[in-house]
Motif scaffolding. Structure first.
Motif, PDB file in Angstrom:
ATOM      1  N   MET A   1      39.087  33.567  51.953  1.00 50.51           N
ATOM      2  CA  MET A   1      39.233  33.187  50.545  1.00 50.51           C
ATOM      3  C   MET A   1      37.949  33.496  49.771  1.00 50.51           C
ATOM      4  O   MET A   1      37.962  34.065  48.687  1.00 50.51           O
ATOM      5  CB  MET A   1      39.568  31.677  50.476  1.00 50.51           C
ATOM      6  N   LEU A   2      36.828  33.083  50.335  1.00 53.96           N
ATOM      7  CA  LEU A   2      35.516  33.293  49.710  1.00 53.96           C
ATOM      8  C   LEU A   2      35.207  34.784  49.587  1.00 53.96           C
ATOM      9  O   LEU A   2      34.706  35.256  48.569  1.00 53.96           O
ATOM     10  CB  LEU A   2      34.436  32.597  50.559  1.00 53.96           C
ATOM     11  N   ALA A   3      35.579  35.541  50.631  1.00 50.77           N
ATOM     12  CA  ALA A   3      35.326  36.987  50.642  1.00 50.77           C
ATOM     13  C   ALA A   3      36.124  37.666  49.534  1.00 50.77           C
ATOM     14  O   ALA A   3      35.647  38.577  48.852  1.00 50.77           O
ATOM     15  CB  ALA A   3      35.695  37.578  52.001  1.00 50.77           C
ATOM     16  N   ILE A   4      37.366  37.213  49.309  1.00 51.36           N
ATOM     17  CA  ILE A   4      38.221  37.792  48.257  1.00 51.36           C
ATOM     18  C   ILE A   4      37.599  37.552  46.887  1.00 51.36           C
ATOM     19  O   ILE A   4      37.516  38.436  46.036  1.00 51.36           O
ATOM     20  CB  ILE A   4      39.659  37.210  48.332  1.00 51.36           C
ATOM     21  N   LYS A   5      37.170  36.285  46.674  1.00 47.82           N
ATOM     22  CA  LYS A   5      36.535  35.905  45.399  1.00 47.82           C
ATOM     23  C   LYS A   5      35.304  36.762  45.141  1.00 47.82           C
ATOM     24  O   LYS A   5      35.049  37.220  44.034  1.00 47.82           O
ATOM     25  CB  LYS A   5      36.133  34.417  45.433  1.00 47.82           C
ATOM     26  N   GLN A   6      34.486  36.985  46.207  1.00 47.79           N
ATOM     27  CA  GLN A   6      33.244  37.776  46.098  1.00 47.79           C
ATOM     28  C   GLN A   6      33.564  39.217  45.699  1.00 47.79           C
ATOM     29  O   GLN A   6      32.903  39.799  44.844  1.00 47.79           O
ATOM     30  CB  GLN A   6      32.497  37.752  47.456  1.00 47.79           C
ATOM     31  N   ALA A   7      34.618  39.786  46.322  1.00 43.96           N
ATOM     32  CA  ALA A   7      35.025  41.163  46.029  1.00 43.96           C
ATOM     33  C   ALA A   7      35.467  41.285  44.572  1.00 43.96           C
ATOM     34  O   ALA A   7      35.113  42.248  43.876  1.00 43.96           O
ATOM     35  CB  ALA A   7      36.157  41.579  46.965  1.00 43.96           C
ATOM     36  N   LEU A   9      34.499  39.365  42.086  1.00 40.10           N
ATOM     37  CA  LEU A   9      33.282  39.206  41.256  1.00 40.10           C
ATOM     38  C   LEU A   9      32.510  40.523  41.176  1.00 40.10           C
ATOM     39  O   LEU A   9      32.063  40.935  40.102  1.00 40.10           O
ATOM     40  CB  LEU A   9      32.402  38.100  41.858  1.00 40.10           C
ATOM     41  N   ASP A  10      32.407  41.221  42.319  1.00 43.00           N
ATOM     42  CA  ASP A  10      31.686  42.510  42.358  1.00 43.00           C
ATOM     43  C   ASP A  10      32.398  43.544  41.475  1.00 43.00           C
ATOM     44  O   ASP A  10      31.764  44.323  40.765  1.00 43.00           O
ATOM     45  CB  ASP A  10      31.594  43.029  43.804  1.00 43.00           C
ATOM     46  N   LYS A  11      33.769  43.537  41.539  1.00 42.25           N
ATOM     47  CA  LYS A  11      34.549  44.477  40.732  1.00 42.25           C
ATOM     48  C   LYS A  11      34.314  44.236  39.239  1.00 42.25           C
ATOM     49  O   LYS A  11      34.115  45.167  38.459  1.00 42.25           O
ATOM     50  CB  LYS A  11      36.055  44.307  41.047  1.00 42.25           C
ATOM     51  N   MET A  12      34.353  42.947  38.879  1.00 44.98           N
ATOM     52  CA  MET A  12      34.143  42.572  37.463  1.00 44.98           C
ATOM     53  C   MET A  12      32.744  43.006  36.979  1.00 44.98           C
ATOM     54  O   MET A  12      32.581  43.536  35.886  1.00 44.98           O
ATOM     55  CB  MET A  12      34.305  41.059  37.284  1.00 44.98           C
TER      56      MET A  12
END
Length: 396
Positions: A1-7, A9-12
């Motif tokens: 879940m945390l990894a998805i959120k991080q990805a 955030l990086d895209k944004m």
């Protein structure tokens, strides 16, 4: 879940950077480089202003500190005014003693003059004999010999020669003793025996009327204090201060400036390079290579330039001042000249109609060069050219 959120955030963040690049018309790396350059230039400008302020403050403080060191040094050394003449006076009790000193047909006085190399004047003053000689050592030998002869009562040519020889030996021992005592007083150790003897001989030498040993002791003390104030080696400074005028001592003076001769003597007796350089450079005859050298030069000037420390014969002194004034008067447009500060400053007053401001600067330089090339003087001479414009009217 945390990894998805991080990805996400990086895209944004990447999308945002791309949008900014489009708006600014610049790549992120280029913008970064421009920002760094801009900050660099700003930092440099601020640094230059800061450096200038620091340098100005340092100059002000350095001047203040230098004055403080010199004043403290002068104040901490108690000095005495020593005057050396070319004459010694030997007091006697009666004319009968005078007669015995002269001897039959003047044979005793002739023997004494021949043995000591001193002129003996009997008739000039009552109850006194005047001993005249430029060499203080010979004069002292004659004075001590006379004292022994008069105390003993036996005065004849053979006895005179015997006493003079004995006194010469005693004086030589006293010279060595004086040298040793001076070194002990100043805390200077390991000096070569010949240098110790030369230090002792300074007692019987003078420079412009200032006793050379007294002057050298004074310079040594000044140097020690000044070196310690500046965080340098005080012992080395004292050593160089004591030996700085050693070149004035030898009787057989070669055609060399005393500073260079003193340096050669110090080198001969294995003194350290710093000490040798300080001796040789104290009148700017060679280049200074150590921090001790300027201290010796400054302290020598402090000791010699102190009011009352040195004297000159009145005639030569007044002639030098007259020559200074005459030299400046020879220039066109000069109306008056005044040698002041015992000849250390020359005031030149010019006519404003004949000399412009620019010419006044040139005149000051030309006079200084002419004095430097044509005259002999102690220390330095300051030339001040004064140009004054006056407008005068009367209300009637």
């Amino acid at each position: 879940m945390l990894a998805i959120k991080q990805a996400e955030l990086d895209k944004m963040h990447k999308r945002q950077v791309e949008q900014l690049e489009v708006v600014a018309g610049l790549k992120a790396d280029d913008a970064k480089a421009q920002l760094i350059e801009s900050l660099k230039a700003e930092a440099k400008s601020e640094a230059m202003v800061l450096i200038k302020d620091i340098v100005e403050e340092a100059k002000m403080n350095a001047n203040k500190e230098a004055k403080k060191v010199v004043i403290q040094t002068i104040q901490r050394v108690a000095t005495e005014h020593a005057i050396e003449n070319s004459v010694s006076v030997f007091n006697i009790d009666s004319d009968e003693v005078k007669g015995r000193i002269i001897g039959r047909e003047g044979r005793n006085i002739r023997a004494l003059e021949a043995a000591t190399g001193v002129d003996i004047n009997i008739d000039d003053t009552p109850d006194a004999i005047v001993l005249s000689c430029f060499d203080p050592v010979r004069r002292e030998i004659a004075r001590l010999s006379l004292h022994q002869l008069v105390s003993d009562g036996r005065i004849h040519p053979a006895r005179i020669e015997e006493v003079v020889t004995k006194v010469k030996k005693q004086l030589e021992e006293e010279i060595v003793e004086t040298g040793k005592r001076t070194c002990i007083d100043l805390g200077i150790h390991g000096l070569h025996p010949e240098l110790i003897r030369m230090v002792g001989r300074m007692k019987y030498r003078s420079s412009y009327g200032q006793n050379l040993l007294q002057h050298s002791r004074e310079v040594a003390n000044l140097c020690g204090i000044m070196a310690s104030e500046l965080g340098l080696n005080a012992k080395t400074a004292k050593r160089a201060g004591l030996l700085h005028d050693i070149g004035k001592v030898p009787d057989d003076e070669p055609e060399l400036p005393h500073a260079i001769l003193g340096m050669k003597i110090a080198e001969k007796y294995k003194e350290k390079p710093d000490v040798c350089n300080a001796i040789g450079a104290h009148h700017d005859e060679i280049e200074m290579t150590s921090m001790i050298s300027p201290i010796i030069q400054v302290c020598d000037a402090i000791s010699g330039a102190r009011p009352g420390a040195r004297r000159e014969i009145l005639e030569s002194y007044t002639k030098r001042l007259r020559d200074l004034e005459t030299l400046a008067l020879s220039y066109p447009g000069v109306s008056n000249t005044y040698a002041i500060q015992a000849g250390r400053e020359l005031r030149v007053i010019v006519e404003s109609e004949k000399v412009t401001d620019e010419q006044a600067h040139t005149l000051s330089y030309e006079i200084s060069q002419k004095i430097q090339n044509e005259m002999t003087y102690p220390g330095q001479v300051k030339i001040t050219v004064i140009r004054e414009t006056r407008a005068v009217n009367y209300a009637k």
